[in-house]
Scaffold this motif. Structure first.
Motif, PDB file in Angstrom:
ATOM      1  N   THR A   1       3.656  18.297  -7.118  1.00 46.72           N
ATOM      2  CA  THR A   1       3.335  16.965  -7.622  1.00 46.72           C
ATOM      3  C   THR A   1       3.831  15.916  -6.637  1.00 46.72           C
ATOM      4  OG1 THR A   1       3.553  17.773  -9.885  1.00 46.72           O
ATOM      5  CG2 THR A   1       3.600  15.380  -9.550  1.00 46.72           C
ATOM      6  N   LEU A   2       2.934  15.026  -6.252  1.00 46.83           N
ATOM      7  CA  LEU A   2       3.292  13.994  -5.281  1.00 46.83           C
ATOM      8  C   LEU A   2       3.875  12.777  -5.990  1.00 46.83           C
ATOM      9  CD1 LEU A   2       0.510  13.818  -2.532  1.00 46.83           C
ATOM     10  CD2 LEU A   2       2.932  14.311  -2.234  1.00 46.83           C
ATOM     11  N   ASP A   3       5.087  12.410  -5.626  1.00 54.59           N
ATOM     12  CA  ASP A   3       5.697  11.157  -6.071  1.00 54.59           C
ATOM     13  C   ASP A   3       6.738  10.762  -5.034  1.00 54.59           C
ATOM     14  OD1 ASP A   3       8.562  11.994  -7.120  1.00 54.59           O
ATOM     15  OD2 ASP A   3       7.135  13.504  -7.842  1.00 54.59           O
TER      16      ASP A   3
ATOM     17  N   THR B   1      11.075  12.405  -5.943  1.00 54.35           N
ATOM     18  CA  THR B   1      11.622  13.764  -5.941  1.00 54.35           C
ATOM     19  C   THR B   1      11.311  14.449  -4.619  1.00 54.35           C
ATOM     20  OG1 THR B   1       9.603  14.638  -6.963  1.00 54.35           O
ATOM     21  CG2 THR B   1      11.399  13.986  -8.428  1.00 54.35           C
ATOM     22  N   GLU B   2      12.202  15.356  -4.225  1.00 55.15           N
ATOM     23  CA  GLU B   2      12.013  16.110  -2.996  1.00 55.15           C
ATOM     24  C   GLU B   2      11.162  17.350  -3.257  1.00 55.15           C
ATOM     25  OE1 GLU B   2      15.915  17.056  -1.673  1.00 55.15           O
ATOM     26  OE2 GLU B   2      16.218  15.129  -0.665  1.00 55.15           O
ATOM     27  N   SER B   3      10.717  17.928  -2.163  1.00 58.10           N
ATOM     28  CA  SER B   3       9.960  19.174  -2.267  1.00 58.10           C
ATOM     29  C   SER B   3      10.899  20.326  -2.620  1.00 58.10           C
ATOM     30  CB  SER B   3       9.250  19.457  -0.942  1.00 58.10           C
ATOM     31  OG  SER B   3       8.639  20.730  -0.969  1.00 58.10           O
ATOM     32  N   ARG B   4      10.357  21.324  -3.278  1.00 59.06           N
ATOM     33  CA  ARG B   4      11.176  22.490  -3.606  1.00 59.06           C
ATOM     34  C   ARG B   4      11.264  23.463  -2.439  1.00 59.06           C
ATOM     35  NH1 ARG B   4       6.392  23.402  -6.663  1.00 59.06           N
ATOM     36  NH2 ARG B   4       5.225  25.256  -5.979  1.00 59.06           N
TER      37      ARG B   4
ATOM     38  N   MET C   1       4.964  -2.473   7.457  1.00 53.37           N
ATOM     39  CA  MET C   1       6.195  -1.752   7.759  1.00 53.37           C
ATOM     40  C   MET C   1       6.304  -0.534   6.842  1.00 53.37           C
ATOM     41  SD  MET C   1      10.165  -3.007   7.528  1.00 53.37           S
ATOM     42  CE  MET C   1      10.139  -2.909   5.736  1.00 53.37           C
ATOM     43  N   ILE C   2       6.529   0.624   7.451  1.00 53.51           N
ATOM     44  CA  ILE C   2       6.694   1.856   6.681  1.00 53.51           C
ATOM     45  C   ILE C   2       8.099   1.871   6.087  1.00 53.51           C
ATOM     46  CG2 ILE C   2       6.659   4.367   6.777  1.00 53.51           C
ATOM     47  CD1 ILE C   2       4.800   4.180   9.158  1.00 53.51           C
ATOM     48  N   GLU C   3       8.168   1.999   4.770  1.00 48.98           N
ATOM     49  CA  GLU C   3       9.459   1.963   4.086  1.00 48.98           C
ATOM     50  C   GLU C   3       9.956   3.341   3.667  1.00 48.98           C
ATOM     51  OE1 GLU C   3      10.638  -2.109   1.939  1.00 48.98           O
ATOM     52  OE2 GLU C   3       9.296  -0.836   0.785  1.00 48.98           O
ATOM     53  N   TRP C   4       9.056   4.258   3.343  1.00 55.99           N
ATOM     54  CA  TRP C   4       9.511   5.540   2.803  1.00 55.99           C
ATOM     55  C   TRP C   4       8.451   6.598   3.056  1.00 55.99           C
ATOM     56  CZ3 TRP C   4      14.184   6.841   1.858  1.00 55.99           C
ATOM     57  CH2 TRP C   4      14.490   7.992   1.112  1.00 55.99           C
ATOM     58  N   VAL C   5       8.913   7.819   3.296  1.00 53.75           N
ATOM     59  CA  VAL C   5       8.016   8.948   3.534  1.00 53.75           C
ATOM     60  C   VAL C   5       8.534  10.140   2.739  1.00 53.75           C
ATOM     61  CG1 VAL C   5       6.963  10.474   5.242  1.00 53.75           C
ATOM     62  CG2 VAL C   5       7.510   8.111   5.864  1.00 53.75           C
ATOM     63  N   VAL C   6       7.639  10.793   2.017  1.00 55.33           N
ATOM     64  CA  VAL C   6       7.964  12.018   1.284  1.00 55.33           C
ATOM     65  C   VAL C   6       6.897  13.048   1.620  1.00 55.33           C
ATOM     66  CG1 VAL C   6       8.254  13.103  -0.969  1.00 55.33           C
ATOM     67  CG2 VAL C   6       9.121  10.793  -0.582  1.00 55.33           C
ATOM     68  N   VAL C   7       7.330  14.217   2.066  1.00 57.86           N
ATOM     69  CA  VAL C   7       6.417  15.292   2.456  1.00 57.86           C
ATOM     70  C   VAL C   7       6.604  16.452   1.486  1.00 57.86           C
ATOM     71  CG1 VAL C   7       5.726  16.878   4.292  1.00 57.86           C
ATOM     72  CG2 VAL C   7       6.549  14.579   4.870  1.00 57.86           C
TER      73      VAL C   7
ATOM     74  N   ALA D   1       0.826  -1.204   0.000  1.00 57.90           N
ATOM     75  CA  ALA D   1       0.000   0.000   0.000  1.00 57.90           C
ATOM     76  C   ALA D   1       0.861   1.254   0.000  1.00 57.90           C
ATOM     77  CB  ALA D   1      -0.916   0.008   1.222  1.00 57.90           C
ATOM     78  N   VAL D   2       0.328   2.305  -0.621  1.00 53.74           N
ATOM     79  CA  VAL D   2       0.916   3.642  -0.591  1.00 53.74           C
ATOM     80  C   VAL D   2      -0.180   4.597  -0.132  1.00 53.74           C
ATOM     81  CG1 VAL D   2       1.985   5.497  -1.902  1.00 53.74           C
ATOM     82  CG2 VAL D   2       2.575   3.120  -2.408  1.00 53.74           C
ATOM     83  N   LEU D   3       0.078   5.302   0.964  1.00 48.87           N
ATOM     84  CA  LEU D   3      -0.909   6.226   1.526  1.00 48.87           C
ATOM     85  C   LEU D   3      -0.639   7.636   1.034  1.00 48.87           C
ATOM     86  CD1 LEU D   3      -1.096   5.086   5.268  1.00 48.87           C
ATOM     87  CD2 LEU D   3      -2.258   4.138   3.265  1.00 48.87           C
ATOM     88  N   GLN D   4      -1.694   8.292   0.588  1.00 54.91           N
ATOM     89  CA  GLN D   4      -1.634   9.719   0.292  1.00 54.91           C
ATOM     90  C   GLN D   4      -2.332  10.443   1.431  1.00 54.91           C
ATOM     91  OE1 GLN D   4      -3.026  10.895  -3.554  1.00 54.91           O
ATOM     92  NE2 GLN D   4      -3.027  13.087  -3.062  1.00 54.91           N
ATOM     93  N   VAL D   5      -1.537  11.137   2.235  1.00 52.92           N
ATOM     94  CA  VAL D   5      -2.028  11.775   3.450  1.00 52.92           C
ATOM     95  C   VAL D   5      -2.094  13.280   3.207  1.00 52.92           C
ATOM     96  CG1 VAL D   5      -1.648  12.115   5.915  1.00 52.92           C
ATOM     97  CG2 VAL D   5      -0.984   9.954   4.837  1.00 52.92           C
TER      98      VAL D   5
END
Length: 292
Positions: free
Chosen positions: A208-210, A213-216, A196-202, A176-180
Motif C-alpha cells: 500500500t502506497l502512503d 509507513t515504510e516498506s516491509r 521542491m521535493i520534500e519527501w520520498v517513499v519507495v 503535487a504528489v507523484l506516484q511513480v
C-alpha cells in the motif's frame, strides 16, 4: 621582601618630588613671591626642588642596589599556593599565569590605541549618504510556483523515460504528489512543495502506497534512505527544474535494480541485498558496503 618594599617606597617618593617640580614650573610666578626679587625666589624654589629630586634619586639607586635577584618568581597573593601542587602538569601554572598577565596588559594597551585610531577614521566607503532605495532583483522561490508549471515539468520528465510512469495528484491543496511506477521493479511516492521535493517513499509492488509507513522489505527501505539523501544532494533553489530532472534521472537508474551487478565487487548480492546505491554522477550501482 623588606628591601623590595623599601625600593618601592623610594620610587614613590621620587615620583612625588618630580611631580612637585613640574607643578612649580607649571604655576610659574605666584603672588606669594612678592613684587621684589620674585624671579630670584622662583629660581631658588626650583633649585631646592631639583636638589630634593637628586637626593631622592640617590635613595632609589641605593635601595635598588640592595636588592638581590630572587631565586624564583615573585608571589602574587594566593597564587603562591599553586606551587604546592604535587601534579607536574600544574606546577608550571604560576609562570604561565604571570605571562598571561603581561599579555593581558599588552592587549589592553593595543586595544586602546586601535580604538582611538578607528574612532578617527570612518569605515564608510563614501562620504555621501544615499537614501534612495536600491532596486533589488526579485528572488525566485521554488516553493511558490503555479501548478501549471509543475505539471509541465512533470510531463516533460514523463516523456523522457517510457518505462517509468508518473501520475500527478494533489491531495494537499496545490502541492503535487507523484506516484511513480518504475517498470516491474518498484513504486514510489514523491511529495512536492512547489518545485521542491520534500519527501520520498519507495515500496514494492503489492504494498500500500502512503507517505507515512515504510516498506516491509529491507531493500526498498534502503532505497528510500538513499533517495532522501539524493533529494538533498540535488536540491538547488536557483535552478529548481534542473534539480527535479536530475533527481528523476538518478531515480530512473533503479530500473535495473535486480539485474545490475556491483561495479566494485562484481556480485549481484551482498548481505542478501542487491546493489541499492547509485552513484550521484555516474549512476553506477554499488552495494551499501562497497560504495565507501
Amino acid at each position: 621582601m623588606d628591601n623590595l618594599y623599601s625600593a618601592l617606597n623610594s620610587i614613590k617618593v621620587l615620583r612625588c618630588s618630580v611631580g612637585q617640580v613640574f607643578s612649580c614650573l607649571a604655576n610659574g610666578l605666584r603672588a606669594d613671591h612678592g613684587d621684589e626679587g620674585k624671579d630670584t625666589k622662583f629660581l631658588s624654589e626650583v633649585d631646592e626642588l631639583l636638589s630634593s629630586v637628586t637626593h631622592h634619586l640617590r635613595d632609589v639607586e641605593q635601595a635598588v642596589g640592595n636588592l638581590v635577584q630572587p631565586a624564583g618568581p615573585f608571589t602574587l597573593g594566593n597564587t603562591s599556593f599553586l606551587s604546592q601542587e604535587c601534579t607536574l602538569d600544574r606546577q608550571a601554572l604560576y609562570s604561565q599565569l604571570v605571562l598571561s598577565y603581561k599579555w593581558t596588559d599588552k592587549i589592553h594597551e593595543y586595544s586602546l590605541q586601535a580604538s582611538s585610531l578607528l574612532s578617527q577614521n570612518s569605515l564608510k566607503r563614501s562620504y555621501t549618504n544615499s537614501n534612495s532605495a536600491k532596486r533589488r532583483r526579485t528572488q525566485t522561490s521554488s516553493h511558490n510556483v503555479p501548478p501549471q508549471a509543475v505539471d509541465t515539468l512533470i510531463s516533460s520528465i514523463d516523456r523522457l523515460f517510457p518505462d517509468m510512469s508518473v501520475t500527478i495528484s494533489r491531495p494537499f491543496a496545490t502541492n503535487a504528489v507523484l506516484q511513480v511506477t518504475l517498470g516491474r521493479v518498484l513504486q514510489a511516492l514523491i511529495a512536492f512543495k512547489g518545485l521542491m521535493i520534500e519527501w520520498v517513499v519507495v515500496k514494492g509492488h503489492g504494498e500500500t502506497l502512503d507517505l507515512w509507513t515504510e516498506s516491509r522489505h529491507k531493500v526498498f527501505r534502503k532505497i528510500t534512505e538513499n533517495s532522501q539523501a539524493a533529494m538533498l544532494h540535488f536540491y538547488s533553489p536557483p535552478l529548481p527544474e534542473l534539480a527535479v530532472k536530475s533527481f528523476m534521472t538518478w531515480f530512473h537508474s533503479y530500473i535495473n535494480l535486480f539485474s545490475d551487478t556491483c561495479k566494485k565487487c562484481g556480485n549481484h548480492l551482498h548481505s542478501a541485498l542487491p546493489p541499492t546505491w547509485r552513484d550521484l554522477r555516474s549512476l553506477e550501482p554499488f552495494h551499501e558496503e562497497c560504495k565507501l
